[in-house]
Design a protein around this motif. Sequence first.
Motif, PDB file in Angstrom:
ATOM      1  N   LEU B 241       0.908  -1.250   0.171  1.00 19.96           N
ATOM      2  CA  LEU B 241       0.001  -0.054  -0.154  1.00 19.96           C
ATOM      3  C   LEU B 241       0.844   1.213  -0.010  1.00 19.96           C
ATOM      4  CD1 LEU B 241      -2.756  -1.142   2.376  1.00 19.96           C
ATOM      5  CD2 LEU B 241      -3.036  -0.603  -0.099  1.00 19.96           C
ATOM      6  N   SER B 242       1.899   1.378   0.813  1.00 16.98           N
ATOM      7  CA  SER B 242       2.589   2.399   0.845  1.00 16.98           C
ATOM      8  C   SER B 242       3.445   2.649  -0.547  1.00 16.98           C
ATOM      9  CB  SER B 242       3.878   2.186   1.981  1.00 16.98           C
ATOM     10  OG  SER B 242       3.211   2.213   3.111  1.00 16.98           O
ATOM     11  N   PHE B 243       3.646   1.361  -1.223  1.00 13.25           N
ATOM     12  CA  PHE B 243       4.385   1.627  -2.215  1.00 13.25           C
ATOM     13  C   PHE B 243       3.771   1.968  -3.684  1.00 13.25           C
ATOM     14  CE2 PHE B 243       5.973  -0.225  -6.596  1.00 13.25           C
ATOM     15  CZ  PHE B 243       7.132   0.175  -6.576  1.00 13.25           C
ATOM     16  N   VAL B 244       2.349   1.930  -3.334  1.00 11.29           N
ATOM     17  CA  VAL B 244       1.429   2.549  -4.465  1.00 11.29           C
ATOM     18  C   VAL B 244       1.026   4.095  -4.075  1.00 11.29           C
ATOM     19  CG1 VAL B 244       0.711   0.425  -5.499  1.00 11.29           C
ATOM     20  CG2 VAL B 244      -0.680   1.446  -3.611  1.00 11.29           C
ATOM     21  N   GLY B 245       1.478   4.407  -2.829  1.00  9.17           N
ATOM     22  CA  GLY B 245       1.214   5.596  -2.337  1.00  9.17           C
ATOM     23  C   GLY B 245      -0.017   5.800  -1.652  1.00  9.17           C
ATOM     24  N   LEU B 246      -0.633   4.714  -1.139  1.00 10.17           N
ATOM     25  CA  LEU B 246      -1.691   4.618  -0.257  1.00 10.17           C
ATOM     26  C   LEU B 246      -1.511   4.449   1.061  1.00 10.17           C
ATOM     27  CD1 LEU B 246      -4.166   2.796  -2.524  1.00 10.17           C
ATOM     28  CD2 LEU B 246      -4.364   5.031  -2.150  1.00 10.17           C
ATOM     29  N   GLY B 247      -0.395   4.326   1.552  1.00 13.58           N
ATOM     30  CA  GLY B 247      -0.007   4.015   2.821  1.00 13.58           C
ATOM     31  C   GLY B 247       0.541   5.152   3.688  1.00 13.58           C
ATOM     32  N   ILE B 248       1.899   4.842   4.300  1.00 12.66           N
ATOM     33  CA  ILE B 248       2.539   5.774   4.983  1.00 12.66           C
ATOM     34  C   ILE B 248       3.080   6.962   4.022  1.00 12.66           C
ATOM     35  CG2 ILE B 248       4.177   5.926   6.875  1.00 12.66           C
ATOM     36  CD1 ILE B 248       2.205   4.057   7.522  1.00 12.66           C
ATOM     37  N   PRO B 249       3.078   8.313   4.303  1.00 16.85           N
ATOM     38  CA  PRO B 249       3.578   9.286   3.860  1.00 16.85           C
ATOM     39  C   PRO B 249       4.977   9.458   3.999  1.00 16.85           C
ATOM     40  CG  PRO B 249       2.310  10.175   5.626  1.00 16.85           C
ATOM     41  CD  PRO B 249       2.074   8.763   5.464  1.00 16.85           C
ATOM     42  N   PRO B 250       5.846  10.063   2.899  1.00 16.94           N
ATOM     43  CA  PRO B 250       7.269  10.104   3.061  1.00 16.94           C
ATOM     44  C   PRO B 250       7.721  10.887   4.219  1.00 16.94           C
ATOM     45  CG  PRO B 250       6.190  10.764   0.906  1.00 16.94           C
ATOM     46  CD  PRO B 250       4.978  10.646   1.686  1.00 16.94           C
ATOM     47  N   THR B 251       6.998  11.455   4.872  1.00 14.05           N
ATOM     48  CA  THR B 251       7.671  12.443   6.142  1.00 14.05           C
ATOM     49  C   THR B 251       7.840  11.457   7.288  1.00 14.05           C
ATOM     50  OG1 THR B 251       5.242  12.907   6.294  1.00 14.05           O
ATOM     51  CG2 THR B 251       6.629  14.663   5.617  1.00 14.05           C
ATOM     52  N   GLN B 252       7.217  10.305   7.366  1.00 13.05           N
ATOM     53  CA  GLN B 252       7.624   9.221   8.275  1.00 13.05           C
ATOM     54  C   GLN B 252       7.468   7.803   7.812  1.00 13.05           C
ATOM     55  OE1 GLN B 252       4.167   8.961  11.036  1.00 13.05           O
ATOM     56  NE2 GLN B 252       2.928   9.686   9.606  1.00 13.05           N
ATOM     57  N   PRO B 253       8.494   7.752   6.790  1.00  9.31           N
ATOM     58  CA  PRO B 253       8.491   6.470   5.974  1.00  9.31           C
ATOM     59  C   PRO B 253       8.448   5.029   6.672  1.00  9.31           C
ATOM     60  CG  PRO B 253      10.715   7.746   5.925  1.00  9.31           C
ATOM     61  CD  PRO B 253       9.771   8.443   6.574  1.00  9.31           C
ATOM     62  N   SER B 254       7.868   4.352   6.001  1.00  8.08           N
ATOM     63  CA  SER B 254       7.766   2.639   6.413  1.00  8.08           C
ATOM     64  C   SER B 254       8.617   2.304   5.435  1.00  8.08           C
ATOM     65  CB  SER B 254       6.550   2.178   6.391  1.00  8.08           C
ATOM     66  OG  SER B 254       6.137   2.277   4.988  1.00  8.08           O
ATOM     67  N   LEU B 255       9.232   0.834   5.426  1.00  8.11           N
ATOM     68  CA  LEU B 255       9.831   0.164   4.488  1.00  8.11           C
ATOM     69  C   LEU B 255       9.310   0.522   3.104  1.00  8.11           C
ATOM     70  CD1 LEU B 255      11.226  -2.944   6.435  1.00  8.11           C
ATOM     71  CD2 LEU B 255      12.739  -0.749   5.963  1.00  8.11           C
ATOM     72  N   GLY B 256       8.054   0.196   2.913  1.00  2.51           N
ATOM     73  CA  GLY B 256       7.414   0.565   1.848  1.00  2.51           C
ATOM     74  C   GLY B 256       7.548   1.717   0.917  1.00  2.51           C
ATOM     75  N   THR B 257       7.425   2.753   2.020  1.00  4.30           N
ATOM     76  CA  THR B 257       7.472   4.226   1.477  1.00  4.30           C
ATOM     77  C   THR B 257       9.018   4.301   0.923  1.00  4.30           C
ATOM     78  OG1 THR B 257       6.138   4.586   3.323  1.00  4.30           O
ATOM     79  CG2 THR B 257       6.765   6.509   1.791  1.00  4.30           C
ATOM     80  N   LEU B 258       9.726   3.858   1.633  1.00  3.95           N
ATOM     81  CA  LEU B 258      11.158   3.890   1.095  1.00  3.95           C
ATOM     82  C   LEU B 258      11.685   3.414   0.005  1.00  3.95           C
ATOM     83  CD1 LEU B 258      13.359   3.536   4.617  1.00  3.95           C
ATOM     84  CD2 LEU B 258      12.892   5.599   3.331  1.00  3.95           C
ATOM     85  N   ILE B 259      10.927   2.053  -0.354  1.00  5.23           N
ATOM     86  CA  ILE B 259      10.950   1.640  -1.481  1.00  5.23           C
ATOM     87  C   ILE B 259      10.298   2.372  -2.674  1.00  5.23           C
ATOM     88  CG2 ILE B 259      10.467  -0.641  -2.917  1.00  5.23           C
ATOM     89  CD1 ILE B 259      10.822  -2.159  -0.121  1.00  5.23           C
ATOM     90  N   ARG B 260       9.271   2.907  -2.436  1.00  2.00           N
ATOM     91  CA  ARG B 260       8.460   3.843  -3.454  1.00  2.00           C
ATOM     92  C   ARG B 260       9.334   4.964  -3.841  1.00  2.00           C
ATOM     93  NH1 ARG B 260       4.870   8.219  -3.579  1.00  2.00           N
ATOM     94  NH2 ARG B 260       4.861   8.360  -1.454  1.00  2.00           N
ATOM     95  N   VAL B 261       9.948   5.599  -2.675  1.00  2.00           N
ATOM     96  CA  VAL B 261      10.544   6.860  -3.188  1.00  2.00           C
ATOM     97  C   VAL B 261      11.890   6.586  -3.986  1.00  2.00           C
ATOM     98  CG1 VAL B 261      11.906   8.595  -1.996  1.00  2.00           C
ATOM     99  CG2 VAL B 261       9.638   8.033  -1.154  1.00  2.00           C
ATOM    100  N   GLY B 262      12.458   5.554  -3.224  1.00  2.00           N
ATOM    101  CA  GLY B 262      13.952   5.100  -3.895  1.00  2.00           C
ATOM    102  C   GLY B 262      13.772   4.588  -5.264  1.00  2.00           C
TER     103      GLY B 262
END
Lengths: 527, 304
Positions: B241-262
């Motif tokens: 969910l974070s990878f597709v942008g529906l989860g944790i925002p980049p300001t407090q990233p989870s692992l999925g968010t970090l992978i999405r941004v990276g």
Amino acid sequence: MRGTGLTGARLGAALLAATITAGAAEAATLRVGVQADAGTMDPQAQNIQTTLTLHAMVFDALVTRDRQLKLAPGLATRWELVNPTTWRFHLRPGVRFHGGEAFGADDVKFSIERAKAASSQFQIFVAKIKEVVVVDDLTVDLVTDGPDPLVPDKLTYIFVMDRGWAEQHSVREPQNLRTRQETHTALNANGTGPFILRTREPDSRTVLERNGSYWTPIEGNVTRVEWRPIANDPTRISALLSRELDLVIDVPTQDVARLQRDQNLRVERADEFRTIFFGFDLKNEQLKYGQPGGGNPFRDRRVREAVSRAIDIASIQRATMRGLATPTGQLLAPGNVGYDPALDARLPYDQAAARRLLQEAGVPQGFAFTLDCPNDRYVNDEQVCQAVTAMLNQVGFNVSLNLMPRARYFPKLWERDTSMFMMGFNSPYFDGMYALETLHMTRADPEGIFNYSLYSNPEIDAMIRAARDETDLARRETLMKAAWKRVTEERIYIPLYHQVLVWAMRTNVVAPLRPDNWLEIRWVKVN
Amino acid sequence: MTDVLTRAWQSDIAFEFRRSPAAIGAAAVLLLFLAAAVVPDALAPVPVFDLTRIALRDAFLPPAWMEGGSPAFLLGTDAQGRDLLSAIIYGARVSMLVGAASVLLSVLIGVPLGLIAGYRGGWADALIMRAADIQLTFPAILVAVIFDGIARAALGGVAHERLAVPLLILAIGITGWVQYARTVRGATMVERGRDYVAAAALIGRRQGAIMLRHILPNVLTPVLVLATINLAVAIILEATLSFVGLGIPPTQPSLGTLIRVGNDYLLSGEWWIVIFPGIALLLLVLAVNLLGDWLRDALNPALQ
């Protein structure tokens, strides 16, 4: 600008050679990758460059531009000034819309008046036109409210629709995107342009086919255009690398180096006429998204100067933009009338000075507010906003970053529902008056139509009006430079940089870059 | 105290554990992640959420052992100049929090419903099981998308960002209860016919007490196994969910968010921004899965 001229000349020569040897008969498909789709097919509803580029394939304006970006005949064959306030346009005979209807003066009158409607985003281009008089079926007179030397330039943005078709489908007024209105024009278009809209799947795919009975020979050889919005950067670039796309007009900065190394691709760049900047709420006594009871410190020029000095533009240019940005202190790019090199220097990056300015302004501890940013509109908008958020926090501000897609971002700005925002702006018709008028004047649509900060200063309004109404071009430029100096020193907005435009295409594609990021489909050739 | 420890050490389960290198390895990795979750400040070199401590100057530094790397940033830095190792430590914490809390929520909803359905039978059973069937037609991703849409519209950007973690826990947790309810229902129906239940009813214990005190402890083993395996599923779901942008925002990233941004930098040569968070996620999920598998085998007498 210099780079573009060279590119243009080279491409022109290449094109000429190709035309002589091969002719332009063979069919060719051009698959164009873009970051975000046009929001509508209504030619007067959305004034965003991507939208204009797509619409220009389907529609024609009275006036167009040649490869040197000089005005050239479009649906009008020639035009002249009959008296200081009347422009006469002679229309091209024998032109037909894609639906078969004949083009005439009626359609021109209809389209210009349509652009003046409340839901139009093109009001500024036609605001000075008081009346459209149909002289005969192929002649129209445009009566302006006071002299306006830029009428032909402005008309390059007014696409002509068929009046009968519009009335038949009850789209006499432009689609109102602010109220999320749905109209026939959201998905359908009937123009006279070089391409005919065949399939429209918003945010996924739009297919256009060449108009076989176009009113002039088309230089390029593209017979079919597939317009493919792909929001995700790596996906878009992978599509280009795997030959699913022929041309990408939104190249992420981080991939430029890699694309340049690819033998099958060509990367072209030009200084774009687009300046990225921040604006503030300069009207409300209390920031809507700020500290309750904290007032609105942005109204103090020193606070805005502190914001400017807190931004480490060199790092943004190097790390975030990978060199594809030219830092600037003014909101106007070189090459536009009114540009002043003396204003280009930014205030130096100086955290101590920023803190001192905040102290002088009576907010030594900084204050909390929300910064609104789009995440799919400008090159690296999200990353730049994140970086600026951190930089502002380092001098004492307490900034929350609010990122959102453009479909939600711009309606928010239209409602002036923001305390600080990011924006990018380019000057159409290569003249600094447009930005002065729309961004800096007190809001009285169309004056100040993009003045999302609600800034209002009668003195500045008067300076801009004086320059606008001046008919002597040399004097007009002097007045404009004075106005630009004033608004720049007032720090109404905080400019960051001009974007560098990058397109990547397969080596068999010849697509001339325009510094206003306008893809002129009639010039594109696929070998 | 020592007595308890000795007894624990000599228990069957501890014996099984000592015999399984996979379980030991998995537990060690998991312990490391747990430490990261409990005391991130002690482990992370830089407090990455402190905006005053990151500098764009340091952006895109490669890992320390590569040319151009800096010893201050062991795994390199991301596009904003944040230390990647620290970001992963804090990110794993968010991922584990969301995973564990959503599994707990699923258990808290699913187990009581399963108990009631299994013990009471009749219309209660029919009602709960049909509700479960309906729930199964809404996959977690769909529910998360709906939650996300409603929350964004109702709360607006910044408020939504603050509530992103609880919202995600709710979205994942609320869809996961069916498995627990079904498992517990089946086990409860078996236990309901046993003599000890009849005996408890005979001495006049109330239904609620019988369910909680007598049946529940006997049906918890499969729940434990299921919860462990589902923890891995929940962590992956959060990352998706974070990878597709529906989860944790980049300001407090989870692992999925970090992978999405990276992911944006995958093609441009800064591979470390996406690869290291990816490896961290892989290790975490693998460890949880191995431990879950081992637990299932160890607690299943039929396999021994």
